[in-house]
Design an enzyme around this catalytic site. Structure first.
Site: not given
Lengths: 391, 204
Positions: A163, A233, A329, A362-363
């Site tokens: 990232s 967040r 992602d 994405h994580d």
């Protein structure tokens, strides 16, 4: 800073006097920022793992993501949780600390001990807040290069990150090609897309709209824009997951109730989960730092620095690249990663590229992904042979 | 990979065509066997492109420089003459546009090496003639409805294509079922009948 120090939770003190190692740079060693100003003095907080070999050829620099830190393979001083990449880094792991010397530093603008908006401004004695120049990915990398110099390391065996960390990897390979033997950018892009900037702007506006933000001067005023930062967040966290994973984990399940409340409590499990993500984040992260980190990512466009030709960013490179993307992602989709591969192909660079099938979004780069482990360890193993790093 | 890897009798023939220390792009790298063979026997600087995710992952885990992609879409990104050899082994029959792919090979590489199963082999002909069905053989194990091989050609068809794109045939080999080269003196028509596989070394 001093008068308000006790009103600030741990993240505040870690921002100034971190638990990790710190490298200090005085007025004679300023950091040149892309904004056109110099930052001095400044400090870089970092952790190391493993042992640097005699000819200093076994060093790996780990670059952290937006809300990451230097504690990639050791317990976080605020949360007490294991390092964010402990699955990947350690003795006998793909990034084997029995074999490699691993360095991980908090980026410039961060809030875990490297100079950032929560650090005291020498001119006023108060926290910089927004008086710190906006920093870029290139500024982060320039600072890391100064840290690497401190170790007397000419060439890093590898620079690895996902990232925002992947952006730093690309910047390293472009700015200091002869100092990077291998580069492993994961789930990243050579630029931040319009959609990515849009999500970041939502987060920033949530922080700025919080009355406790106080024009960024919340540390002196003894407040914290926790609500705004938590909302930022929450919005960002959705972009790190995928619809499939969310549905698999939470579906439309209700939280601690059998029927909807006909109100605005966290009826659904996903709401409860996101609220928890938001609330726990504010304990370990500084709101202004979040503004700076997101801005740095937004400004990143490696091709723009080379007249729009991404391949020019890597012309003549001898670095060996290994890129990894994940099918689900949507923040840095495979296409963004593949654009880097194509640019590298155009320069004749040595490049490997793996797309890993997963619904974790994405994580995934932070999670248990055996295919990613096999890819990284195989790639590093063969590069180590080429670099003459005996077992 | 389009053809069973245990039957890759063309690999050694290809390796014999590649010069020591050359820069090689292998399109359709499969599990990386050919790149490894070329690295071991010829000391090449090798790169690969492979369609299947599993194949790419295996290659990279073995330390090979391989990217996920395919001959139809990803060759355009490589500059002219960026490799000494571009190899397309047992893959041309699985591409969407073999003519464009062949032109791209000749643009990217100083030489192109193309190997493919010969659809003009006598077994194939007999199978179609007497069986009345699309042939399924040891080399061509797929049924017509699930085959990745959408552009089969015979040895003579391929020679015609090389003429059409203006390629020079530097060398050509026809292999029998066991991978043995068939005597050079035979005319194309007999190669086309007895060659189970063909390997061509081409240049612009």
């Amino acid at each position: 800073m001093k008068s308000s120090a006790n009103t600030v939770v741990n993240a505040g003190s870690e921002a100034v006097t971190p638990s990790s190692e710190v490298a200090r740079f005085d007025e004679t060693q300023p950091l040149q920022l892309d904004a056109g100003v110099e930052l001095a003095p400044f400090q870089i907080a970092y952790c190391t793992y493993g042992t640097l070999n005699a000819d200093k050829s076994n060093a790996i620099l780990i670059c952290h993501a937006l809300t990451g830190d230097q504690y990639c393979a050791s317990t976080h001083p605020v949360t007490g949780k294991p390092g964010w990449w402990e699955v990947l880094i350690g003795p006998g792991k793909p990034i084997d600390t029995d074999r490699y010397f691993v360095i991980c530093s908090n980026v410039i603008g961060g809030c875990l001990g490297t100079t950032g908006p929560a650090s005291p401004n020498p001119a006023t004695g108060q926290p910089f807040a927004l008086d710190l120049s906006v920093v870029t990915i290139r500024d982060m990398v320039r600072a890391q290069a100064m840290l690497v110099d401190r170790f007397g390391i000419d060439q890093l065996f590898s620079v690895i990150g996902g990232s925002m960390g992947g952006m730093q990897v690309l910047q390293w390979a472009s700015s200091y090609p002869e100092r990077v033997f291998t580069a492993v950018p994961i789930a990243t892009g050579a630029r931040h897309t319009s959609q990515n900037i849009a999500f970041h702007e939502v987060g920033r506006q949530a922080i700025i709209a919080d009355p406790d933000w106080r024009q960024g001067r919340y540390l002196e005023k003894g407040t914290r824009p926790s609500k705004g930062l938590a909302v930022a967040r929450m919005a960002a966290h959705v972009t790190y997951l995928s619809e499939a994973a969310l549905h698999r984990k939470f579906g439309r399940n209700l939280q601690d109730r059998d029927v909807p409340s006909f109100g605005f409590d966290a009826d659904f499990q996903i709401e409860s989960y996101l609220r928890h993500q938001g609330m726990s984040f504010v304990d370990r992260f500084d709101a202004n730092s979040y503004l700076y980190m997101t801005r740095a990512m937004d400004y990143f466009d490696l091709a723009a620095d080379h007249d729009g030709q991404l391949a020019e960013a890597f012309r003549g490179t001898r670095t060996r690249f290994c890129l990894v993307s994940f099918t689900s992602d949507w923040l840095f989709p495979t296409g963004e990663n593949r654009a880097i591969v194509h640019a590298l192909n155009a320069t004749g660079a040595s490049v490997s590229f793996v797309e890993i099938e997963t619904d974790k979004g994405h994580d995934a780069f932070l999670l248990d992904e055996p295919e990613m482990y096999a890819t990284i360890s195989g790639f590093l193993m063969s590069a180590a042979k080429a670099r003459g790093l005996a077992r | 990979m389009s053809v069973n890897s245990t039957q890759r009798v063309d690999f050694q023939v290809i390796a014999d065509l590649v010069a020591e220390g050359a820069r090689v792009l292998d399109i359709g790298s499969g599990d990386g066997s050919l790149l490894e063979l070329l690295a071991a026997e010829r000391g090449i600087d090798g790169r690969g492109i492979e369609l299947s995710q599993q194949g790419v992952n295996e290659c990279v885990a073995r330390g090979l420089s391989v990217i996920q992609g395919d001959a139809d879409h990803d060759l355009v990104y490589y500059p002219d003459e960026s490799f000494d050899y571009v190899i397309l082994s047992q893959t041309i029959q699985a591409t969407h546009n073999p003519k464009i792919v062949l032109k791209e090979l000749l643009r990217i590489g100083r030489y192109a090496i193309v190997s493919f199963p010969n659809f003009g082999h006598w077994r194939v002909r007999l199978s179609l003639l007497f069986g009345g069905q699309m042939p399924v053989t040891k080399d061509l194990p797929y049924s017509w409805y699930d085959t990745p091989n959408i552009h089969f050609c015979t040895l003579q068809d391929f020679v015609r294509l090389t003429e059409e794109v203006g390629a020079k045939i530097e060398r050509a080999e026809a292999l029998d079922a066991s991978g043995q080269k068939i005597a050079v003196s035979l005319p194309w028509s007999l190669w086309n009948l007895f060659g189970q596989q063909a390997v061509f070394l081409l240049r612009r």
